[in-house]
Scaffold this motif. Structure first.
Motif, PDB file in Angstrom:
ATOM      1  N   LEU A  32     -10.176 -32.416   1.927  1.00 44.91           N
ATOM      2  CA  LEU A  32      -9.300 -32.632   0.779  1.00 44.91           C
ATOM      3  C   LEU A  32     -10.011 -33.148  -0.387  1.00 44.91           C
ATOM      4  O   LEU A  32     -11.190 -33.775  -0.186  1.00 44.91           O
ATOM      5  CB  LEU A  32      -8.375 -33.724   1.130  1.00 44.91           C
ATOM      6  N   ALA A  33      -9.486 -32.969  -1.654  1.00 43.81           N
ATOM      7  CA  ALA A  33     -10.453 -33.082  -2.731  1.00 43.81           C
ATOM      8  C   ALA A  33      -9.515 -34.209  -3.561  1.00 43.81           C
ATOM      9  O   ALA A  33      -8.351 -33.849  -4.085  1.00 43.81           O
ATOM     10  CB  ALA A  33     -10.868 -32.059  -3.629  1.00 43.81           C
ATOM     11  N   LEU A  34      -9.900 -35.508  -3.767  1.00 46.23           N
ATOM     12  CA  LEU A  34      -9.206 -36.226  -4.682  1.00 46.23           C
ATOM     13  C   LEU A  34      -9.917 -36.424  -5.803  1.00 46.23           C
ATOM     14  O   LEU A  34     -11.208 -36.513  -6.126  1.00 46.23           O
ATOM     15  CB  LEU A  34      -9.013 -37.555  -3.908  1.00 46.23           C
ATOM     16  N   PRO A  35      -9.075 -36.679  -7.075  1.00 51.09           N
ATOM     17  CA  PRO A  35      -9.379 -36.658  -8.346  1.00 51.09           C
ATOM     18  C   PRO A  35     -10.000 -38.274  -8.700  1.00 51.09           C
ATOM     19  O   PRO A  35      -9.598 -38.846  -7.866  1.00 51.09           O
ATOM     20  CB  PRO A  35      -8.323 -36.632  -9.276  1.00 51.09           C
ATOM     21  N   ALA A  36     -10.675 -38.589  -9.771  1.00 50.45           N
ATOM     22  CA  ALA A  36     -11.166 -39.905  -9.984  1.00 50.45           C
ATOM     23  C   ALA A  36     -10.069 -40.579 -10.784  1.00 50.45           C
ATOM     24  O   ALA A  36      -9.175 -40.047 -11.309  1.00 50.45           O
ATOM     25  CB  ALA A  36     -12.198 -39.829 -10.952  1.00 50.45           C
ATOM     26  N   TYR A  37     -10.058 -41.802 -10.612  1.00 53.19           N
ATOM     27  CA  TYR A  37      -8.890 -42.738 -11.399  1.00 53.19           C
ATOM     28  C   TYR A  37      -9.115 -42.489 -13.044  1.00 53.19           C
ATOM     29  O   TYR A  37     -10.421 -42.660 -13.383  1.00 53.19           O
ATOM     30  CB  TYR A  37      -9.271 -43.978 -10.904  1.00 53.19           C
ATOM     31  N   ASP A  38      -8.371 -42.442 -13.565  1.00 53.19           N
ATOM     32  CA  ASP A  38      -8.467 -42.086 -15.156  1.00 53.19           C
ATOM     33  C   ASP A  38      -8.115 -43.151 -15.958  1.00 53.19           C
ATOM     34  O   ASP A  38      -7.635 -42.818 -17.077  1.00 53.19           O
ATOM     35  CB  ASP A  38      -7.708 -40.722 -15.391  1.00 53.19           C
ATOM     36  N   SER A  39      -7.591 -44.249 -15.237  1.00 53.67           N
ATOM     37  CA  SER A  39      -7.091 -45.367 -16.141  1.00 53.67           C
ATOM     38  C   SER A  39      -8.042 -46.570 -16.232  1.00 53.67           C
ATOM     39  O   SER A  39      -9.109 -46.421 -16.002  1.00 53.67           O
ATOM     40  CB  SER A  39      -5.727 -45.702 -15.851  1.00 53.67           C
ATOM     41  N   SER A  40      -7.369 -47.676 -16.624  1.00 52.40           N
ATOM     42  CA  SER A  40      -8.184 -48.958 -16.762  1.00 52.40           C
ATOM     43  C   SER A  40      -8.176 -49.857 -15.450  1.00 52.40           C
ATOM     44  O   SER A  40      -7.153 -49.844 -14.944  1.00 52.40           O
ATOM     45  CB  SER A  40      -7.463 -49.624 -17.977  1.00 52.40           C
ATOM     46  N   LEU A  41      -9.301 -50.335 -15.150  1.00 55.19           N
ATOM     47  CA  LEU A  41      -9.427 -51.271 -13.823  1.00 55.19           C
ATOM     48  C   LEU A  41      -9.641 -52.485 -14.647  1.00 55.19           C
ATOM     49  O   LEU A  41     -10.772 -53.018 -14.897  1.00 55.19           O
ATOM     50  CB  LEU A  41     -10.565 -50.874 -13.227  1.00 55.19           C
ATOM     51  N   ASP A  42      -8.478 -53.260 -14.815  1.00 57.09           N
ATOM     52  CA  ASP A  42      -8.481 -54.349 -15.852  1.00 57.09           C
ATOM     53  C   ASP A  42      -8.857 -55.637 -14.967  1.00 57.09           C
ATOM     54  O   ASP A  42      -8.165 -56.086 -14.288  1.00 57.09           O
ATOM     55  CB  ASP A  42      -7.059 -54.411 -16.534  1.00 57.09           C
ATOM     56  N   THR A  43     -10.062 -56.081 -15.493  1.00 51.92           N
ATOM     57  CA  THR A  43     -10.351 -57.424 -14.856  1.00 51.92           C
ATOM     58  C   THR A  43     -10.676 -58.436 -16.062  1.00 51.92           C
ATOM     59  O   THR A  43     -11.631 -59.247 -15.890  1.00 51.92           O
ATOM     60  CB  THR A  43     -11.732 -57.056 -13.993  1.00 51.92           C
ATOM     61  N   ARG A  44     -10.099 -58.281 -17.151  1.00 51.31           N
ATOM     62  CA  ARG A  44     -10.093 -59.201 -18.391  1.00 51.31           C
ATOM     63  C   ARG A  44     -10.072 -60.648 -18.051  1.00 51.31           C
ATOM     64  O   ARG A  44     -10.789 -61.349 -19.066  1.00 51.31           O
ATOM     65  CB  ARG A  44      -9.412 -59.068 -19.540  1.00 51.31           C
ATOM     66  N   HIS A  45      -9.505 -61.067 -17.249  1.00 49.04           N
ATOM     67  CA  HIS A  45      -8.992 -62.655 -17.090  1.00 49.04           C
ATOM     68  C   HIS A  45     -10.118 -62.972 -15.809  1.00 49.04           C
ATOM     69  O   HIS A  45     -10.070 -64.266 -15.605  1.00 49.04           O
ATOM     70  CB  HIS A  45      -7.649 -63.011 -16.784  1.00 49.04           C
ATOM     71  N   VAL A  46     -10.850 -62.309 -15.226  1.00 47.79           N
ATOM     72  CA  VAL A  46     -11.383 -62.648 -13.889  1.00 47.79           C
ATOM     73  C   VAL A  46     -13.077 -62.873 -14.550  1.00 47.79           C
ATOM     74  O   VAL A  46     -13.637 -62.091 -15.019  1.00 47.79           O
ATOM     75  CB  VAL A  46     -11.533 -61.695 -12.848  1.00 47.79           C
ATOM     76  N   GLY A  47     -13.639 -64.146 -13.993  1.00 46.80           N
ATOM     77  CA  GLY A  47     -15.153 -64.318 -14.164  1.00 46.80           C
ATOM     78  C   GLY A  47     -15.653 -64.580 -12.887  1.00 46.80           C
ATOM     79  O   GLY A  47     -14.840 -64.921 -11.956  1.00 46.80           O
ATOM     80  N   THR A  48     -16.981 -64.153 -12.860  1.00 46.10           N
ATOM     81  CA  THR A  48     -17.514 -64.278 -11.471  1.00 46.10           C
ATOM     82  C   THR A  48     -18.127 -65.721 -11.566  1.00 46.10           C
ATOM     83  O   THR A  48     -18.493 -66.251 -12.493  1.00 46.10           O
ATOM     84  CB  THR A  48     -18.639 -63.241 -11.169  1.00 46.10           C
ATOM     85  N   LEU A  49     -18.260 -66.184 -10.332  1.00 40.31           N
ATOM     86  CA  LEU A  49     -19.009 -67.506 -10.153  1.00 40.31           C
ATOM     87  C   LEU A  49     -20.418 -67.604 -10.052  1.00 40.31           C
ATOM     88  O   LEU A  49     -21.044 -66.557  -9.506  1.00 40.31           O
ATOM     89  CB  LEU A  49     -18.297 -68.045  -8.955  1.00 40.31           C
TER      90      LEU A  49
END
Lengths: 246, 224
Positions: A229-246
């Protein structure tokens, strides 16, 4: 002469009565027309305006997603060119490629299953309930079942699922992330452990809500294993604006 | 006399015909109007359309923000410097690790506490999806990190997340847009309190919530 005068007054009186009744009827008809014809036509106009808004927003949505896909492909090419010049950049690019693969940002292919789910028929005693329609919770349950049984990548009607994907909608509409609504028939493709996924889908105790509505409303669900099977790539936003890494 | 009578009778017939024509016209317009309304309303009601419009507006704003971010990244890469390329790739790796739950994260958000008996995996899946719809960018339940790839399952012993049992009360932490998450949490706790299985359901908003739990990445075996 007197009799003629009385007759004439009677005729004039009856003409006035007929005219008054006709006038009253005219007002009533006009009132009825205003209430019964103009209101629905206003409703239609308002409804059509809402539909036009949805169509315009969907067109803009499709354009943005196409632009994102093009930009991501151009960025991939630029990163690949940069990776040719430096070993450190190449190592970074390889890490990012792996992360993108797991996040659903790149196409994926492999063995898996195809699941087709379609609306049933409204029951005679359904009383306005929409249990015969495929809803967002059905898709959510299906995706969760596949994830729990070895799916490595999933797409719903061509929309790739990511680690942050969310399902919403009303009635028979299914909204996945920032895409336009989709509705039945819905095709879910999952790449991963095909045998485990097939076994889970065939288990009568899995997907209890869908199974119950299969009986009650003849909701239709079927699946089949596929070697590649072939799956397409995600074509929208992977929103992580409010997340900061520690 | 007979000519006058015929004229009067003819006039009456004409009047009746005119009235009949008018009634037919009004009835036709009325029926057509109603049919048009019914045809337009078939499928979706106005409330659903309003929901769709709201959702599409928010989605399009997000897509435009992503487009602007990608355009900026493209410009940086087009500058041709290796340092710039490394920075773009490092930032992307950090962002993706956060989205995939591979690193500890912090940010504004909400904490829900649900004390209940008899809640199932499906209930927890619904709660997590509601928060994701409300804009959650990172989530954990009882210090177990949850992203969509982590299985939430029902077992005879209770609900498991990634194969580990999570006993109630459930403490669900979600980082994202605090206003949207608070709205979602408010609605969720109201609904949960109406559920007889739920003893208590509360939430609080936090300005800087920390989620230390992480997901261990599983290499793909079947997909490439």
């Amino acid at each position: 002469m007197r009799e003629n005068g009385v007759m004439s007054r009677r005729r004039v009186g009856s003409i006035f009565v007929v005219a008054a009744v006709a006038l009253a009827t005219g007002f009533l008809v006009a009132g009825q027309v205003k209430v019964q014809l103009l209101t629905p036509s206003n409703q239609v106009a308002r409804y059509q305006a809402l539909v036009r808004s949805v169509q315009e927003l969907e067109a803009s949505n499709a354009q943005s997603r196409l632009k994102i896909a093009v930009l991501r492909s151009q960025i991939d090419a630029l990163e690949a060119a940069a990776a040719q010049r430096s070993a450190a950049t190449q190592a970074l690019q390889s890490q990012v490629a792996d992360l993108r693969l797991h996040a659903g940002l790149t196409p994926l292919h492999g063995p898996g299953v195809e699941i087709d789910i379609a609306n049933g028929v409204p029951g005679a005693d359904s009383g306005g309930e929409v249990g015969y329609l495929v809803n967002f919770k059905d898709v959510q349950d299906l995706v969760n079942l596949l994830v729990a049984n070895g799916a490595e990548g999933i797409a719903v009607n061509g929309r790739r699922i990511t680690p942050l994907s969310a399902f919403s909608g009303s009635g028979g509409q299914v909204i996945i992330d920032q895409g336009p609504p989709v509705s039945a028939p819905i095709m879910v493709l999952a790449v991963g452990d095909r045998l485990r996924m097939e076994a889970a889908l065939g288990d009568p105790s899995g997907l209890p809500d869908i199974r119950a509505r299969e009986v009650q409303y003849q909701l239709q669900i079927s699946f089949r294993g596929r070697p590649d099977l072939a799956l397409p790539a995600y074509d929208s936003s992977l929103d992580t604006r409010h997340v900061g890494t520690l | 006399m007979s000519a006058r009578y015929r004229n009067r009778a003819g006039g009456r017939v004409l009047g009746v015909w005119l009235i009949a024509l008018l009634v037919a016209l009004v009835a036709t317009v009325q029926i057509r109007s109603q049919v048009e309304v019914e045809r337009s309303f078939a499928g979706t009601d106005t409330a659903s359309l309003a929901f769709l419009i709201d959702n599409l507006h928010r989605a399009n704003d997000s897509l435009q923000a992503e487009t602007a971010d990608l355009t900026q990244r493209q410009l940086t890469l087009q500058s041709g410097s290796d340092t710039a390329a490394d920075q773009v790739l490092t930032d992307e790796a950090t962002r993706l690790r956060a989205a995939e739950g591979l690193v500890p994260v912090h940010g504004p958000g909400v904490v829900l506490v649900v004390s209940a008996a008899g809640l199932q995996a499906l209930d927890l899946q619904d709660a997590l999806n509601n928060l994701a719809v409300g804009g959650a960018e990172a989530m954990s339940v009882n210090d177990r990190r949850v992203v969509l790839g982590v299985p939430v399952q029902q077992t005879p012993g209770g609900v498991t997340i990634g194969g580990v049992q999570v006993q109630p009360p459930w403490t669900i932490s979600a980082i994202g847009d605090a206003n949207r998450l608070a709205q979602a949490a408010d609605l969720m706790t109201q609904q949960m309190r109406a559920d007889r299985r739920v003893r208590q359901a509360t939430y609080r908003v936090e300005a800087d919530l920390v989620i230390r739990a992480i997901v261990t990445e599983r290499p793909f075996v079947y997909g490439s």
